[in-house]
Write a protein that holds these residues in place. Structure first.
Motif, PDB file in Angstrom:
ATOM      1  N   SER A 249       0.974  -1.173  -0.101  1.00 10.70           N
ATOM      2  CA  SER A 249      -0.064   0.082   0.032  1.00 10.70           C
ATOM      3  C   SER A 249       0.882   1.007  -0.402  1.00 10.70           C
ATOM      4  CB  SER A 249      -0.956  -0.227   1.297  1.00 10.70           C
ATOM      5  OG  SER A 249      -0.014   0.095   2.373  1.00 10.70           O
ATOM      6  N   ASP A 279      -4.426   4.952   3.898  1.00 10.43           N
ATOM      7  CA  ASP A 279      -3.481   4.297   3.073  1.00 10.43           C
ATOM      8  C   ASP A 279      -4.386   4.293   2.663  1.00 10.43           C
ATOM      9  OD1 ASP A 279      -0.654   3.891   4.320  1.00 10.43           O
ATOM     10  OD2 ASP A 279      -0.773   1.588   4.865  1.00 10.43           O
ATOM     11  N   VAL A 281      -4.244   0.339  -1.882  1.00 15.35           N
ATOM     12  CA  VAL A 281      -3.952   0.104  -2.270  1.00 15.35           C
ATOM     13  C   VAL A 281      -3.945   0.495  -4.099  1.00 15.35           C
ATOM     14  CG1 VAL A 281      -3.041  -2.752  -3.251  1.00 15.35           C
ATOM     15  CG2 VAL A 281      -4.074  -1.961  -0.735  1.00 15.35           C
TER      16      VAL A 281
END
Length: 302
Positions: A249, A279, A281
């Motif tokens: 991430s 965060d 991805v």
């Protein structure tokens, strides 16, 4: 619904024992024709045995179909020959599980360059060679399922395994590009992070842990990741009956004004740069640069 591998041809490297054997047996039990590849080496990569032949005998005794192959994953020509033989015998190759590997553990201070190079060659280059040998055929078939075997060492590090960790992290990077390149041809590529008791860990784990971490507890995740309805670009950990996802991430970028783009400026902003509350991805590497461009556009717009 039962997941079947009927009419599929699978190659499992390093399938003479441990995890690879468990994968090969379960694939065959579910209908796949299996190439059992194993150099037969010990865990440091030396020596040979007839391990692959024994697994083929197990599969055939249970009514399945298999062939043995003694090719080395570190030799591309041998991998190409293995794929050609599978295609000649059974018409194609639909599944590849890259499982072959060796260990040469030492602290980096004591590790010989040759030990670093060999481990990277077997794990990373070997998996790339086996995959490359299948790639064009899978594109022609418009179907492929490929599994890379990474490690918690590649994800998070482990003392004494610099060579192994570098190779395993490299395999996750290979997955992340191949899943993009294979998508239009229905080729799905995933990464497995197994925790299992095998000949690689024979003198490391105590006997009770050996039973708990049996390879058979990893096989369900491996086979799901090479099944018809598998995801792609997943990182899945498996061991002792526990299964988890893992992700690479990044957080939202922190924009520094021109006057703050100094070493001291980065130091001052470090707590924000390292904050993980935002965060996410990325689906590809371009999303990293895209996030930076979006932030700059926002800053320029005031």
């Amino acid at each position: 619904m039962t997941i079947s591998f009927q009419d599929r041809v699978a190659i499992v490297t390093g399938a003479g024992g441990g995890l690879g054997r468990a994968y090969a047996l379960e694939l065959a039990r579910r209908g796949a024709k299996v190439v059992v590849n194993d150099l037969g080496a010990s865990r440091d990569g030396t020596g040979h045995s007839d391990a692959a032949l024994k697994v083929v005998e197990e599969i055939e005794a249970a009514g399945g179909t298999a062939m043995s192959n003694g090719g080395s994953v570190s030799e591309y020509e041998q991998m190409a020959e293995m794929v050609a033989k599978a295609k000649e015998a059974w018409g194609g190759v639909h599944i590849l599980i890259n499982n072959a590997g060796i260990l040469r553990d030492k602290s980096f201070a004591k590790m010989e360059p040759a030990d670093f190079e060999l481990v990277v060659k077997v794990h990373l280059v070997g998996s790339a060679f086996a995959t490359k040998a299948c790639w064009d055929l899978m594109r022609e078939q418009n179907y492929g399922r490929i599994l890379m075997t990474a490690s918690s060492t590649g994800l998070f590090g482990n003392f004494g395994q610099a060579n192994y960790g570098a190779a395993k992290a490299g395999l996750m990077g290979l997955t992340k590009t191949l899943y993009l390149e294979g998508a239009k041809n229905n080729i799905k590529v995933n990464t497995l992070v197994p925790v299992a008791a095998t000949r690689m860990t024979a003198d490391i784990l105590p006997e009770e842990a050996f039973k708990l971490f049996a390879p058979e507890n990893v096989a369900p995740a491996a086979l799901f990741l090479v099944s018809e309805d598998a995801p792609s670009n997943a990182i899945v950990g498996a061991g002792a009956g526990a299964y988890h996802g893992a992700w690479v991430s990044m957080n939202e970028p922190t924009f520094l004004a021109p006057a703050d783009r100094t070493v001291e400026g980065v130091a001052a902003a470090w707590s924000k740069i390292a904050d993980r509350s935002s965060d996410f991805v990325p689906a590809s590497g371009s999303e990293q640069s895209g996030a930076i461009v979006a932030l700059i556009q926002k800053a320029m717009a005031g």
